[in-house]
Design a protein around this motif. Structure first.
Motif, PDB file in Angstrom:
ATOM      1  N   ASN A   5      53.135 -40.525 101.494  1.00 26.06           N
ATOM      2  CA  ASN A   5      53.215 -40.326 100.043  1.00 26.06           C
ATOM      3  C   ASN A   5      53.572 -41.609  99.321  1.00 26.06           C
ATOM      4  N   GLU A   6      54.499 -42.396  99.886  1.00 23.47           N
ATOM      5  CA  GLU A   6      54.875 -43.665  99.270  1.00 23.47           C
ATOM      6  C   GLU A   6      53.707 -44.654  99.301  1.00 23.47           C
ATOM      7  N   GLY A   9      51.173 -43.611  96.758  1.00 24.19           N
ATOM      8  CA  GLY A   9      51.673 -43.971  95.430  1.00 24.19           C
ATOM      9  C   GLY A   9      51.472 -45.443  95.144  1.00 24.19           C
ATOM     10  N   ASP A  10      51.703 -46.293  96.153  1.00 23.96           N
ATOM     11  CA  ASP A  10      51.494 -47.733  96.001  1.00 23.96           C
ATOM     12  C   ASP A  10      50.019 -48.042  95.746  1.00 23.96           C
ATOM     13  N   GLN A  12      47.775 -45.985  94.431  1.00 23.18           N
ATOM     14  CA  GLN A  12      47.425 -45.509  93.093  1.00 23.18           C
ATOM     15  C   GLN A  12      47.925 -46.473  92.022  1.00 23.18           C
ATOM     16  N   THR A  13      49.114 -47.014  92.203  1.00 21.42           N
ATOM     17  CA  THR A  13      49.655 -47.988  91.249  1.00 21.42           C
ATOM     18  C   THR A  13      48.774 -49.228  91.192  1.00 21.42           C
TER      19      THR A  13
END
Length: 88
Positions: A5-6, A9-10, A12-13
């Motif tokens: 998940n992290e 998220g990275d 997607q950022t």
């Protein structure tokens, strides 16, 4: 160790950062007003495809540039940017 998940998220950022960069930089490549209307990331080819459409002012700007000729616009431009690794 980071979780999936992290890491997602990275990713997607980073994709959001690239999208914002393209929305601000690509219009400067044209001598008339354009709008970046769609940006899509393709994970399979590690690329970003974007669509550029002339703005409502573009027809007038192009007409003036070419001495008042009639300008007809019916389509859009599509670009694909391939990501490359910075590791060499």
């Amino acid at each position: 160790m980071t979780s999936l998940n992290e890491e997602m998220g990275d990713v997607q950022t980073e994709i959001d950062r690239v999208r914002e960069h393209l929305r601000t930089e690509v219009p400067d490549l044209f001598a008339f007003d354009v709008t970046v209307s769609r940006i899509e990331y393709n994970a399979n080819s590690n690329s970003v495809t974007l669509t550029v459409e002339p703005s409502s002012e573009a027809r007038k700007q192009i007409s003036e540039e070419f001495g008042g000729v009639r300008v007809r616009m019916e389509d859009q431009l599509s670009f694909e940017f391939q990501f490359t690794s910075g590791d060499s």
